[in-house]
Design a protein around this motif. Structure first.
Motif, PDB file in Angstrom:
ATOM      1  N   UNK A  57       0.816  -1.306  -0.271  1.00 43.96           N
ATOM      2  CA  UNK A  57      -0.232  -0.175   0.261  1.00 43.96           C
ATOM      3  C   UNK A  57       0.526   1.229  -0.064  1.00 43.96           C
ATOM      4  N   UNK A  58       1.945   1.445   0.743  1.00 41.00           N
ATOM      5  CA  UNK A  58       2.404   2.360   1.159  1.00 41.00           C
ATOM      6  C   UNK A  58       3.353   2.884  -0.155  1.00 41.00           C
ATOM      7  N   UNK A  59       3.586   1.674  -1.076  1.00 38.71           N
ATOM      8  CA  UNK A  59       4.412   1.668  -2.772  1.00 38.71           C
ATOM      9  C   UNK A  59       3.682   2.471  -3.885  1.00 38.71           C
ATOM     10  N   UNK A  60       1.982   1.913  -3.642  1.00 39.86           N
ATOM     11  CA  UNK A  60       1.395   2.358  -4.350  1.00 39.86           C
ATOM     12  C   UNK A  60       0.814   3.857  -4.137  1.00 39.86           C
ATOM     13  N   UNK A  61       0.729   3.826  -2.865  1.00 36.97           N
ATOM     14  CA  UNK A  61       0.698   5.696  -2.939  1.00 36.97           C
ATOM     15  C   UNK A  61       1.806   5.919  -2.906  1.00 36.97           C
TER      16      UNK A  61
ATOM     17  N   UNK B  85       3.901   5.620  -5.663  1.00 36.33           N
ATOM     18  CA  UNK B  85       4.439   6.075  -7.611  1.00 36.33           C
ATOM     19  C   UNK B  85       3.347   6.591  -7.480  1.00 36.33           C
ATOM     20  N   UNK B  86       2.222   6.727  -7.041  1.00 29.70           N
ATOM     21  CA  UNK B  86       0.988   7.601  -7.101  1.00 29.70           C
ATOM     22  C   UNK B  86       1.691   9.045  -7.454  1.00 29.70           C
ATOM     23  N   UNK B  87       1.300   8.909  -6.148  1.00 33.70           N
ATOM     24  CA  UNK B  87       2.044  10.474  -6.220  1.00 33.70           C
ATOM     25  C   UNK B  87       3.056  10.786  -7.507  1.00 33.70           C
ATOM     26  N   UNK B  88       4.559  10.013  -7.132  1.00 33.83           N
ATOM     27  CA  UNK B  88       5.187  10.636  -7.996  1.00 33.83           C
ATOM     28  C   UNK B  88       4.748  11.125  -8.946  1.00 33.83           C
ATOM     29  N   UNK B  89       4.073   9.668  -9.551  1.00 33.01           N
ATOM     30  CA  UNK B  89       3.208   9.867 -11.335  1.00 33.01           C
ATOM     31  C   UNK B  89       2.663  11.508 -11.031  1.00 33.01           C
ATOM     32  N   UNK B  90       1.705  11.856 -10.256  1.00 34.82           N
ATOM     33  CA  UNK B  90       0.867  12.840 -10.170  1.00 34.82           C
ATOM     34  C   UNK B  90       2.283  13.925 -10.359  1.00 34.82           C
TER      35      UNK B  90
ATOM     36  N   UNK C 182       6.620  -6.070  -2.749  1.00 34.46           N
ATOM     37  CA  UNK C 182       6.215  -4.198  -3.017  1.00 34.46           C
ATOM     38  C   UNK C 182       6.182  -4.563  -4.780  1.00 34.46           C
ATOM     39  N   UNK C 183       6.854  -5.066  -5.447  1.00 37.02           N
ATOM     40  CA  UNK C 183       7.079  -4.904  -6.842  1.00 37.02           C
ATOM     41  C   UNK C 183       5.985  -4.841  -7.797  1.00 37.02           C
ATOM     42  N   UNK C 184       6.255  -6.886  -7.083  1.00 37.51           N
ATOM     43  CA  UNK C 184       4.931  -7.400  -7.669  1.00 37.51           C
ATOM     44  C   UNK C 184       3.298  -6.452  -7.578  1.00 37.51           C
ATOM     45  N   UNK C 185       3.392  -6.672  -6.195  1.00 32.55           N
ATOM     46  CA  UNK C 185       2.095  -5.646  -5.852  1.00 32.55           C
ATOM     47  C   UNK C 185       1.464  -4.686  -6.317  1.00 32.55           C
TER      48      UNK C 185
END
Length: 296
Positions: free
Chosen positions: A103-107, A109-114, A167-170
């Motif tokens: 969940x932390x990793x997803x958040x 990458x989403x923030x970095x994408x923004x 984390x990467x796979x998730x």
């Protein structure tokens, strides 16, 4: 850079394809021997070769390279997912600690994408290149992760290697199953799926550029003395549908020479179309429609 020079001086698609394969493996091995990332080194080598080394090679070689690396890319992607699937225990994905990490990793990458998408679009706007907000939304939500992320995760060693792979796979699963399956709905909701006028314009651009490339290939063959004046004049303003009629009504022309010359022109059209897609002049769906017509 050295491989680019070699490719520009050799005209054999098998040798040139072998050189690109050697470049990929050699770059990886050399980078790893200096304790650097072999994967990122190969990516950098591909960017350099694509921007500097593919301008002077023949259409036959370009088509051979595209087909070879497209197949190899498909195999590599399949193998990467298979290897990661063998490395990971799926039951571990549902453990509370690992779910928190994913969940932390997803958040992250989403923030970095923004930051990257909207930030760079804002910087682009300062220089007069304004980008519509709808396109920014699609770019943001279209940040899928795949082969490079998986390859980097598999290359990690040490006490945290397993956690990084989980984390990467998730993250990859999230981008494929959530973002990948919802982006079509996002595009339709933003009204970007019905751009028939723009698509028609892109088709015209693609046809114009491919026709120009075909005539350029014909002129080159004529300058090199490989095409006679009669064949050059007959083919210069002839469309695909008129070639058969020309062969029927002009038996005095050497048919084998006309067919081989026309084949070289079509190869030049195919390469020009691929370059147009690579420069983002046309959309991918326009590319495949025009490619099917050229191949036919």
């Amino acid at each position: 850079r050295g491989v680019s020079v070699v490719l520009s001086r050799i005209d054999d698609h098998l040798i040139e394809t072998t050189f690109t394969l050697a470049l990929a493996f050699g770059t990886f091995v050399i980078a790893e021997s200096f304790q650097m990332s072999g994967i990122l080194a190969v990516v950098a080598a591909g960017i350099v070769l694509g921007s500097m080394g593919l301008n002077k090679i023949s259409p036959t070689t370009k088509i051979a390279l595209e087909n070879f690396w497209e197949f190899l890319s498909f195999v590599a992607n399949s193998v990467l997912f298979l290897l990661l699937g063998l490395e990971i225990d799926f039951l571990q994905l549902w453990e509370k600690e690992n779910l928190v990490l994913i969940g932390i990793a997803i958040i992250a990458i989403v923030i970095s994408r923004i930051i990257v998408v909207y930030g760079m679009a804002w910087v682009s706007g300062l220089f007069g290149n304004s980008i519509p907000m709808k396109f920014k939304h699609v770019w943001f939500w279209g940040g899928l992760r795949g082969a490079v992320s998986l390859a980097l995760a598999l290359s990690v060693t040490g006490p945290y290697a397993e956690k990084i792979r989980l984390m990467t796979f998730g993250v990859v699963l999230f981008t494929l199953l959530v973002q990948g399956l919802t982006i079509e709905r996002l595009i339709k909701s933003l009204g970007l799926s019905e751009i028939t006028q723009q698509a028609a314009q892109q088709h015209r651009i693609a046809q114009l550029l491919t026709t120009r490339a075909a005539k350029g290939a014909l002129s080159r063959l004529h300058r090199e003395g490989l095409v006679t004046d009669a064949v050059f004049k007959a083919l210069f303003d002839v469309s695909n549908n008129e070639v058969q009629e020309m062969l029927e009504y002009h038996p005095e022309l050497e048919q084998n020479l006309i067919i081989e010359t026309r084949r070289e022109m079509i190869k030049a059209e195919r390469v020009a179309l691929s370059d147009t897609l690579r420069r983002n002049v046309i959309a991918e769906d326009v590319y495949f429609v025009e490619l099917a017509e050229i191949d036919r």
